[in-house]
Scaffold this active site. Structure first.
Site, PDB file in Angstrom:
ATOM      1  N   SER A 191       0.830  -1.200   0.000  1.00  0.00           N
ATOM      2  CA  SER A 191       0.000   0.000   0.000  1.00  0.00           C
ATOM      3  C   SER A 191       0.871   1.258   0.000  1.00  0.00           C
ATOM      4  O   SER A 191       1.700   1.431  -0.899  1.00  0.00           O
ATOM      5  CB  SER A 191      -0.961  -0.032   1.187  1.00  0.00           C
ATOM      6  OG  SER A 191      -1.967   0.937   1.049  1.00  0.00           O
ATOM      7  N   ASP A 259     -17.375 -15.641 -13.102  1.00  0.00           N
ATOM      8  CA  ASP A 259     -16.619 -16.614 -12.321  1.00  0.00           C
ATOM      9  C   ASP A 259     -15.985 -17.706 -13.174  1.00  0.00           C
ATOM     10  O   ASP A 259     -14.913 -18.214 -12.863  1.00  0.00           O
ATOM     11  CB  ASP A 259     -17.534 -17.242 -11.265  1.00  0.00           C
ATOM     12  CG  ASP A 259     -16.781 -18.089 -10.248  1.00  0.00           C
ATOM     13  OD1 ASP A 259     -15.539 -18.068 -10.275  1.00  0.00           O
ATOM     14  OD2 ASP A 259     -17.426 -18.771  -9.444  1.00  0.00           O
ATOM     15  N   ASP A 262     -12.075 -18.478 -15.981  1.00  0.00           N
ATOM     16  CA  ASP A 262     -10.825 -19.236 -15.874  1.00  0.00           C
ATOM     17  C   ASP A 262     -11.054 -20.732 -16.022  1.00  0.00           C
ATOM     18  O   ASP A 262     -10.138 -21.530 -15.844  1.00  0.00           O
ATOM     19  CB  ASP A 262     -10.128 -18.945 -14.543  1.00  0.00           C
ATOM     20  CG  ASP A 262     -10.970 -19.358 -13.331  1.00  0.00           C
ATOM     21  OD1 ASP A 262     -12.127 -19.774 -13.524  1.00  0.00           O
ATOM     22  OD2 ASP A 262     -10.471 -19.262 -12.202  1.00  0.00           O
ATOM     23  N   ASP A 266     -15.631 -21.121  -8.807  1.00  0.00           N
ATOM     24  CA  ASP A 266     -15.121 -21.346  -7.448  1.00  0.00           C
ATOM     25  C   ASP A 266     -15.179 -20.105  -6.573  1.00  0.00           C
ATOM     26  O   ASP A 266     -14.573 -20.060  -5.509  1.00  0.00           O
ATOM     27  CB  ASP A 266     -13.683 -21.848  -7.520  1.00  0.00           C
ATOM     28  CG  ASP A 266     -12.764 -20.886  -8.277  1.00  0.00           C
ATOM     29  OD1 ASP A 266     -13.255 -19.838  -8.744  1.00  0.00           O
ATOM     30  OD2 ASP A 266     -11.562 -21.176  -8.398  1.00  0.00           O
ATOM     31  N   VAL A 268     -13.940 -17.208  -7.351  1.00  0.00           N
ATOM     32  CA  VAL A 268     -12.780 -16.360  -7.605  1.00  0.00           C
ATOM     33  C   VAL A 268     -12.737 -15.990  -9.091  1.00  0.00           C
ATOM     34  O   VAL A 268     -12.736 -16.873  -9.948  1.00  0.00           O
ATOM     35  CB  VAL A 268     -11.463 -17.067  -7.222  1.00  0.00           C
ATOM     36  CG1 VAL A 268     -10.261 -16.201  -7.590  1.00  0.00           C
ATOM     37  CG2 VAL A 268     -11.444 -17.382  -5.734  1.00  0.00           C
ATOM     38  N   ASP A 410      -8.563  -5.594  -5.318  1.00  0.00           N
ATOM     39  CA  ASP A 410      -8.257  -4.559  -4.340  1.00  0.00           C
ATOM     40  C   ASP A 410      -9.330  -3.462  -4.395  1.00  0.00           C
ATOM     41  O   ASP A 410      -9.521  -2.829  -5.431  1.00  0.00           O
ATOM     42  CB  ASP A 410      -6.883  -3.970  -4.665  1.00  0.00           C
ATOM     43  CG  ASP A 410      -6.342  -3.072  -3.577  1.00  0.00           C
ATOM     44  OD1 ASP A 410      -7.141  -2.392  -2.905  1.00  0.00           O
ATOM     45  OD2 ASP A 410      -5.114  -3.036  -3.400  1.00  0.00           O
ATOM     46  N   HIS A 448      -7.184  -5.795  -0.598  1.00  0.00           N
ATOM     47  CA  HIS A 448      -6.082  -4.860  -0.383  1.00  0.00           C
ATOM     48  C   HIS A 448      -5.018  -5.452   0.535  1.00  0.00           C
ATOM     49  O   HIS A 448      -5.204  -5.547   1.750  1.00  0.00           O
ATOM     50  CB  HIS A 448      -6.600  -3.545   0.191  1.00  0.00           C
ATOM     51  CG  HIS A 448      -5.554  -2.487   0.278  1.00  0.00           C
ATOM     52  ND1 HIS A 448      -4.830  -2.062  -0.818  1.00  0.00           N
ATOM     53  CD2 HIS A 448      -5.064  -1.775   1.332  1.00  0.00           C
ATOM     54  CE1 HIS A 448      -3.972  -1.136  -0.457  1.00  0.00           C
ATOM     55  NE2 HIS A 448      -4.088  -0.948   0.840  1.00  0.00           N
TER      56      HIS A 448
END
Length: 544
Positions: A191, A259, A262, A266, A268, A410, A448
Site C-alpha cells: 500500500s 466466475d 478461468d 469457485d 474467484v 483490491d 487490499h
C-alpha cells in the site's frame, strides 16, 4: 556527509565497543553515545528474550502479544532525526543480540503512516534480520492527515525523505553494533509502504538490493483525485449512495457473469480484465430492495468501474475491477462505508485535499473538479508524494531486484494502476532489463494487501508460518532473496488460502501466481482447489 563516509566514521568510533561478533549488552548500551548527523539517539537498551511489550497507547492483539513472547533477545535503538527544522522523524532499529543473519530489512507504513510498525520489526528480528522502521515524521493514526496542515516539510518527510533517512541511519547503527555493514538490504511492504518502496527504487537506488512491493499507492495524487470523484458519485444525490446491504447481490451478479472465465466456478474471478460486468443487469424493476440497484446507484457503480477522467477524456486513474466485493476488507470498508462519508477512501481523499493540497480545514469536496483539483495536487505535492517514474535503470544497473504484486480485487487501489506502471517501466526501462530484474504478480480473489476469497498467503511479508522462509516456491520474499543472492529468477509462486485459527488452522486452496501477463487457467480436470490443476498462460483479451 556521503553514505560511505558516514559508515566509516561510525565503524571507527565504535570499533572498541563492538566485539568480534558485535553482539553484546555493553555494545548495545554504548549506542546511546553514537554521533550521527541530524540524529539524536534517544534510547539503546537490551530487550530480553520474550520480554518485549509495545509502548502505550498501542493496543496489540492477543496474537501479537503471543508472538512477541517468542522473540529472541535484541538491542532496541530509538532515535529522532531532524533533516529540516520542521522535521521530527522517529525511528527504531532492532538488532538481534545473537544469530544475526548479516542482513538488514527496512519496514514500511500504511495509509498516512504516523506510527512505527513494530510488528514488522519483530517479525524481522524473529527471522534473524536487523531491521529499521519509522513513523515518517509525525504521530497519528494512519487515516488522519491533519498533521500535514501548514507543514510542507512534514509532507516531504512522509513522502520520501523519512524512509531514506531511516535507511541510512539504521545502516549506520547496524554497522556500529556489529562491527560490519549489512551484506544485503531488503525492503518489503504494501500500500503506502509500496509507494515508499518504489520511491526508494526510483530516487535512492543504492538503498536496497531487493524490494518486495504490493498494491502500490505510488500514483498518490491521481489515486486520491479518483477517491474524491468516487465520493462525489456516491453522494451526487441522496439516492446515489449504495449501502453495504447490497453487496451480496452485487457480488452474486458479478460471479454469475464472470466466475467461469478461468474454466472453473469457485467464487474467484481469476482474470477480471476478461470480465465486463454491467451493473444495469441488476437494475431494480420495481421497489428499491437489497437484491437490486436503483438507476442512481447503477450510475454510481459505473463511475466506480470506469475510473476518473479529465475534461478532455484522458484517464486520470483506472477504475475498480469486478470481483470480491464482499468481506471485511472489501467494498463495504473501502468504498461504501457505513455511511456515504465514512468509507476509508472518502477519508483518505478528503484528508489529502483538505490538509495537503488546499490547506483549508473548511474545504468542501463537493466543489471539486478533476482538472483544477488534479493540477493543484500535482503542483503542490507530486514531487514529494508520487513515485511514478518508470525509469528503473539506475536500480537495475547496480543489481537491484524488484517484485511487485497486487490483489486483483483490491477495493482501495485499482490493480490496473500497477499494471499500468509495470507496462510503463517496460517501455521506458526496456523489456530486457525488466525481464532480468522485475516481476509482477497479480493475485486472483485477493483484496487490499490480503484477505478476500482467493489464496492470500504467499510470503509477502517475509514469513509464512505454515511454509519455511526459504521455500521460494511459496514465499515471494524468499524468492526475492534467492534472486538477489543466487541470481535465480522467480517464476510461478504458489499462493495458499488458510482458514481457522491456532491448531484448527488448515489449508483450503492453493493457486499458482503467474508472472504477468500470464494468469492461471484451469486444466479442465483435477481438484479446482489445488494449484497443480492450473497452468499459467497469457489470456486472450476479448473485445469489449
Amino acid at each position: 556527509m556521503r553514505r560511505s563516509a558516514l559508515l566509516v566514521v561510525v565503524l571507527g568510533v565504535f570499533a572498541v565497543a563492538a566485539s568480534a561478533s558485535g553482539q553484546s549488552v555493553d555494545s548495545c548500551k554504548a549506542l546511546v553515545k553514537l554521533t550521527i548527523p541530524n540524529t539524536k539517539i534517544a534510547a539503546a537498551e537490551e530487550i530480553k528474550a520474550g520480554a518485549y511489550t509495545p509502548p502505550a497507547p498501542a493496543q496489540p492483539s492477543p496474537a501479537d502479544l503471543a508472538f512477541y513472547k517468542q522473540l529472541p533477545a535484541f538491542c532496541r535503538v530509538a532515535a529522532d532525526l531532524a533533516p529540516t527544522s520542521d522535521s521530527d522523524i522517529k525511528i527504531e532499529v532492532w538488532l538481534p543480540i545473537a544469530n544475526w543473519n548479516g542482513k538488514f530489512r527496512g519496514i514500511g507504513n500504511g495509509g498516512f503512516a504516523g506510527e512505527i510498525d513494530r510488528h514488522g520489526l519483530a517479525l524481522a528480528v524473529f527471522q534473524g534480520y536487523a531491521s529499521g522502521g519509522t513513523n515518517t515524521g509525525h504521530e497519528a493514526n494512519g487515516i488522519d492527515a491533519r498533521w500535514a496542515l501548514g507543514h510542507p516539510e512534514k509532507i516531504a518527510d512522509f513522502g520520501n525523505r523519512a524512509i531514506h533517512e531511516m535507511t541510512l541511519k539504521s545502516k549506520a547503527i547496524v554497522a556500529a553494533f556489529y562491527g560490519s555493514t549489512a551484506k544485503r538490504s531488503y525492503f518489503a511492504s504494501c500500500s503506502d509502504g509500496c509507494r515508499e518502496a518504489l520511491m526508494e527504487a526510483q530516487r535512492f537506488p543504492a538503498d536496497y538490493d531487493g524490494i518486495l512491493a504490493g498494491a502500490p499507492a505510488n500514483n498518490w495524487t491521481h489515486l486520491l483525485t479518483n477517491a474524491v470523484v468516487n465520493a462525489q458519485a456516491l453522494t451526487a444525490t441522496p439516492a446515489s449512495y449504495i449501502p453495504q446491504s447490497k453487496l451480496p447481490a452485487i457480488s452474486a451478479a458479478v460471479l454469475a457473469s464472470c466466475d467461469k472465465t478461468d474454466g472453473v466456478a469457485d467464487g474467484v474471478v481469476s482474470d477480471p480484465q476478461s470480465c465486463h460486468f454491467d451493473p444495469a443487469a441488476i437494475l431494480c424493476k420495481g421497489a428499491d430492495e437489497a437484491t437490486c440497484l436503483t438507476a442512481p446507484q447503477v450510475a454510481a457503480m459505473k463511475t466506480l468501474y470506469a475510473g476518473s477522467h479529465d475534461s478532455a477524456g484522458k484517464l486520470v486513474f483506472p477504475g475498480y475491477v469486478p470481483g470480491s466485493e464482499e468481506g471485511g476488507n472489501g467494498w463495504g470498508t473501502w468504498i461504501f462505508g457505513e455511511t456515504a462519508t465514512q468509507s476509508a477512501m472518502y477519508l483518505f481523499g478528503t484528508g489529502f485535499f483538505t490538509n495537503m493540497v488546499y490547506s483549508d480545514p473548511k474545504w468542501d469536496y463537493k466543489s471539486f473538479t478533476v482538472d483544477a483539483g488534479l493540477k493543484a495536487a500535482m503542483d503542490k505535492t507530486s514531487q514529494a508524494l508520487d513515485s511514478t517514474d518508470p525509469d528503473l535503470r539506475p536500480f537495475i544497473k547496480r543489481g537491484g531486484k524488484l517484485i511487485l504484486y497486487h490483489g486483483w480485487n483490491d477495493p482501495a487501489i485499482s490493480a490496473l494502476n500497477t499494471i499500468n506502471y509495470y507496462e510503463a517501466a517496460l517501455k521506458t526501462t526496456g523489456a530486457s532489463a525488466i525481464k532480468s530484474s522485475v516481476r509482477l504478480y497479480m493475485a486472483p480473489g485477493v483484496q487490499h494487501c490480503g484477505e478476500g476469497p482467493g489464496p492470500d498467503s504467499f510470503g509477502q511479508y517475509g514469513w509464512t508460518p505454515e511454509k519455511p522462509l526459504k521455500d521460494a516456491q511459496h514465499s515471494m520474499y524468499a524468492a526475492l532473496e534467492q534472486w538477489v543472492e543466487s541470481n535465480t529468477a522467480p517464476e510461478t509462486i504458489i499462493a495458499t488460502r488458510f482458514e481457522g485459527e491456532g491448531s484448527a488452522r488448515h489449508e483450503t486452496m492453493t493457486r499458482p501466481l503467474c508472472p504477468y501477463p500470464q494468469s492461471g487457467k484451469y486444466n479442465g480436470s483435477g481438484d479446482p482447489n489445488k494449484a497443480e490443476s492450473f497452468s499459467c498462460a497469457a489470456p486472450p483479451r476479448p473485445a469489449n
